[in-house]
Design a protein around this motif. Structure first.
Motif, PDB file in Angstrom:
ATOM      1  N   ILE A 104     -17.983  40.859  94.818  1.00  0.00           N
ATOM      2  CA  ILE A 104     -17.573  41.055  96.040  1.00  0.00           C
ATOM      3  C   ILE A 104     -17.410  39.923  96.887  1.00  0.00           C
ATOM      4  O   ILE A 104     -15.982  39.496  97.109  1.00  0.00           O
ATOM      5  N   ALA A 105     -18.226  39.334  97.497  1.00  0.00           N
ATOM      6  CA  ALA A 105     -17.846  38.245  98.592  1.00  0.00           C
ATOM      7  C   ALA A 105     -18.059  36.871  98.023  1.00  0.00           C
ATOM      8  O   ALA A 105     -19.225  36.367  97.707  1.00  0.00           O
ATOM      9  N   ARG A 106     -17.054  36.001  98.077  1.00  0.00           N
ATOM     10  CA  ARG A 106     -17.098  34.825  97.664  1.00  0.00           C
ATOM     11  C   ARG A 106     -17.265  33.849  98.893  1.00  0.00           C
ATOM     12  O   ARG A 106     -16.406  33.686  99.820  1.00  0.00           O
ATOM     13  N   CYS A 107     -18.473  33.374  99.004  1.00  0.00           N
ATOM     14  CA  CYS A 107     -18.836  32.649 100.169  1.00  0.00           C
ATOM     15  C   CYS A 107     -18.215  31.125 100.487  1.00  0.00           C
ATOM     16  O   CYS A 107     -18.404  30.667 101.637  1.00  0.00           O
ATOM     17  N   ALA A 119     -30.191  34.706 101.179  1.00  0.00           N
ATOM     18  CA  ALA A 119     -30.127  35.509 102.407  1.00  0.00           C
ATOM     19  C   ALA A 119     -28.966  35.094 103.500  1.00  0.00           C
ATOM     20  O   ALA A 119     -28.331  36.104 104.272  1.00  0.00           O
ATOM     21  N   ALA A 120     -28.719  33.870 103.621  1.00  0.00           N
ATOM     22  CA  ALA A 120     -27.388  33.468 104.351  1.00  0.00           C
ATOM     23  C   ALA A 120     -26.164  34.139 103.883  1.00  0.00           C
ATOM     24  O   ALA A 120     -25.416  34.549 104.727  1.00  0.00           O
ATOM     25  N   GLU A 121     -26.098  34.171 102.680  1.00  0.00           N
ATOM     26  CA  GLU A 121     -24.775  34.598 102.063  1.00  0.00           C
ATOM     27  C   GLU A 121     -24.642  36.307 102.362  1.00  0.00           C
ATOM     28  O   GLU A 121     -23.466  36.703 102.799  1.00  0.00           O
ATOM     29  N   PHE A 122     -25.731  37.033 102.232  1.00  0.00           N
ATOM     30  CA  PHE A 122     -25.758  38.413 102.777  1.00  0.00           C
ATOM     31  C   PHE A 122     -25.393  38.449 103.932  1.00  0.00           C
ATOM     32  O   PHE A 122     -24.633  39.390 104.473  1.00  0.00           O
ATOM     33  N   CYS A 170     -21.679  36.711 104.648  1.00  0.00           N
ATOM     34  CA  CYS A 170     -20.334  36.880 103.523  1.00  0.00           C
ATOM     35  C   CYS A 170     -20.178  38.513 103.676  1.00  0.00           C
ATOM     36  O   CYS A 170     -19.209  39.012 103.631  1.00  0.00           O
ATOM     37  N   TYR A 171     -21.260  38.921 103.050  1.00  0.00           N
ATOM     38  CA  TYR A 171     -21.397  40.394 102.756  1.00  0.00           C
ATOM     39  C   TYR A 171     -21.267  41.291 103.898  1.00  0.00           C
ATOM     40  O   TYR A 171     -20.945  42.115 104.295  1.00  0.00           O
TER      41      TYR A 171
END
Length: 323
Positions: A58-61, A103-106, A109-110
């Motif tokens: 899903i989310a490409r940071c 955690a930062a990506e969630f 980005c997500y």
């Protein structure tokens, strides 16, 4: 540049005016009020139909702004569908964030995209979640809906269907325990209609060609008469005919597998087309809509941006009956 989403107004048969997200002929005619346009089904069942929207990868940071990312486009599609239908939920097929599931990506980005409907999401972990030890941010983000780090698989009932999430990253004793749980769960709570989902596909024509991945779990699903398996991992859409765990066509009792790695990260190509692969698409992002009926199901692949759909392309859709 943001992906343009054409909007219009549609008055549903029941009366209310609703937001129409796309007007692509033959594809998304009644999105926001009535959900995807499925064939009418008279099942005579007391249980209301339940719709799930599924995708993974899903989310490409690395994208400079999540508001204009592929994940944002698919999230907007799903959010409008969920708003219109209380009998619906989301199944995420792993690799929620890239590259490491931190955690930062969630959070960054997500969260701004698919996180908008976290409370209606049932997830399964991918390999990128485990790039952070123990996939701890994944379990922290989804909480009880993800199971637990000690038992990252679970079963829920959506409408009249049993829905089972497995963790395709487990190995050795942990995977053996998961298989034991799956055997017991299939025997404990038998359902006429069952759907399973995990990240790594048992069969794929895409670039990830790990032979035999989760085939032991697939064999248990086949023996129990499970209807559908959803996976991601390859960043494409592919539908297989019903088959057994060896890849042999079995239209009477086989499991129909969908690969839906089109949640917004980036596309990857097909390599060698496998037997029983019936439909393939890797040129645009989208989600799979599955209408879970009593004794039957319908599917339709929905593009996030109709402008990315090749001219003359036919969006995949169909119907099957439960074993």
């Amino acid at each position: 540049m943001p992906r343009a989403l054409r909007r219009a107004q549609y008055r549903a048969a029941s009366g209310p005016t609703c937001s129409l997200l796309h007007s692509l002929a033959g594809g998304l005619a009644l999105l926001a009020c009535a959900g995807p346009t499925f064939a009418a089904a008279d099942t005579g069942a007391p249980t209301a139909a339940y719709t799930v929207y599924a995708a993974g990868d899903i989310a490409r940071c690395k994208h400079p702004d999540p508001r204009w990312s592929g994940a944002a486009a698919t999230a907007t599609l799903v959010e409008n569908l969920l708003r219109a239908d209380p009998q619906s939920a989301v199944l995420t097929l792993g690799d929620h964030t890239y590259p490491k599931g931190t955690a930062a990506e969630f959070r960054d980005c997500y969260g701004p995209t698919w996180g908008r409907f976290r409370d209606r999401t049932w997830p399964t972990p991918g390999n990128h979640e485990y790039a952070t030890p123990g996939a701890r941010p994944y379990f922290a983000y989804f909480g009880e809906r993800a199971g637990s780090a000690g038992r990252s698989y679970y079963s829920v009932r959506l409408g009249s269907w049993q829905v089972i999430s497995l963790d395709s990253n487990l190995k050795g004793a942990a995977h053996a325990a998961q298989l034991d749980w799956l055997r017991a769960e299939l025997a404990r709570a038998p359902s006429r209609c069952t759907l399973a989902f995990w990240h790594h596909p048992a069969f794929t024509s895409g670039g990830h060609r790990q032979s035999g991945w989760m085939r032991d779990a697939f064999a248990l699903l086949h023996a129990a008469g499970v209807e559908i398996l959803l996976s991601g991992h390859d960043h494409d859409y592919e539908r297989f005919a019903p088959q057994d765990a060896t890849g042999k066509l079995d239209r009477a009792r086989g499991v129909r597998q969908f690969v839906v790695g089109t949640g917004g990260a980036y596309a990857t190509p097909f390599l060698r087309i496998l037997d029983n692969s019936e439909v393939r698409e890797a040129s645009f992002d989208g989600v799979l809509a599955l209408r879970l009926l009593d004794g039957a199901y319908e599917w339709r692949f929905l593009p996030a941006d109709p402008g990315r759909v090749p001219a003359g392309a036919r969006l995949d859709h169909g119907r099957g009956r439960c074993h």
